[in-house]
Write a protein that holds these residues in place. Structure first.
Motif, PDB file in Angstrom:
ATOM      1  N   MET A  13      13.476 -36.599  -2.821  1.00 10.29           N
ATOM      2  CA  MET A  13      12.589 -35.617  -3.432  1.00 10.29           C
ATOM      3  C   MET A  13      11.192 -35.874  -2.879  1.00 10.29           C
ATOM      4  O   MET A  13      10.727 -37.003  -2.894  1.00 10.29           O
ATOM      5  N   ASN A  22      12.414 -28.775  -4.030  1.00  8.55           N
ATOM      6  CA  ASN A  22      13.141 -30.043  -4.147  1.00  8.55           C
ATOM      7  C   ASN A  22      14.478 -29.854  -4.850  1.00  8.55           C
ATOM      8  O   ASN A  22      15.504 -30.367  -4.397  1.00  8.55           O
ATOM      9  N   GLN A  82       6.309 -33.834  -7.951  1.00  7.66           N
ATOM     10  CA  GLN A  82       6.354 -32.609  -7.173  1.00  7.66           C
ATOM     11  C   GLN A  82       4.925 -32.188  -6.855  1.00  7.66           C
ATOM     12  O   GLN A  82       3.989 -32.648  -7.503  1.00  7.66           O
TER      13      GLN A  82
END
Length: 156
Positions: free
Chosen positions: A8, A17, A141
């Motif tokens: 990721m 992702n 993220q």
């Protein structure tokens, strides 16, 4: 961090992702069916509690197929947005909330999730009393953070 056997990347969005995780194919299909791809690729930040495929499989037979039908898009959207919180809450922030007694998170859907500790584990409780364990924390993220969970959370 690897999720579903795939790395990721912190410079990619939640959706970019998630599509690579072998453990989240049902979630990704549901996000697409609900029309939430653009939202979850947006600026955010978002904290997403992401159920694995086994969590969807544990729902009563036919539930996922029914939710994925176009006529049930509203219900599907409500279930999915119940797993999303505005803001970037890593595990340390979640633990601090639990310690301070402010263990409720308002979801994008409008309902609340309750956080509790069980030893070293953080558990997320839904409006119906269901409980999900966070199995992988802090998957960073570009537009937030994902925490992998082992159950689907259901709004009231």
């Amino acid at each position: 961090v690897k999720v579903g056997g795939q790395p990721m990347y912190a410079n990619k969005t939640i959706v970019d992702n998630a599509v690579n995780s072998a453990d989240h194919t049902t979630l990704v299909a549901a996000v697409k069916a609900a029309g939430l791809v653009d939202t979850l690729k947006g600026k955010g930040p978002f904290t997403v509690f992401a159920p694995v495929n086994a969590a969807f499989s544990a729902l009563p037979a036919g539930t996922v197929d029914t939710l994925l039908k176009p006529e049930n898009k509203g219900t599907l959207t409500a279930v999915l947005t119940y797993h999303v919180v505005a803001g970037n809450f890593n595990a340390k922030a979640l633990e601090a909330m639990i310690k301070s007694g402010k263990s409720k998170l308002k979801t994008v859907q409008g309902g609340e999730l309750t956080l509790v500790k069980n030893g070293d584990n953080i558990i997320v409780k839904d409006a119906k009393g269901g409980e999900a364990n966070i199995t992988i924390t802090n998957v960073s993220q570009s537009n937030g953070v994902i925490h992998v969970i082992d159950k689907v959370l259901l709004p009231q």
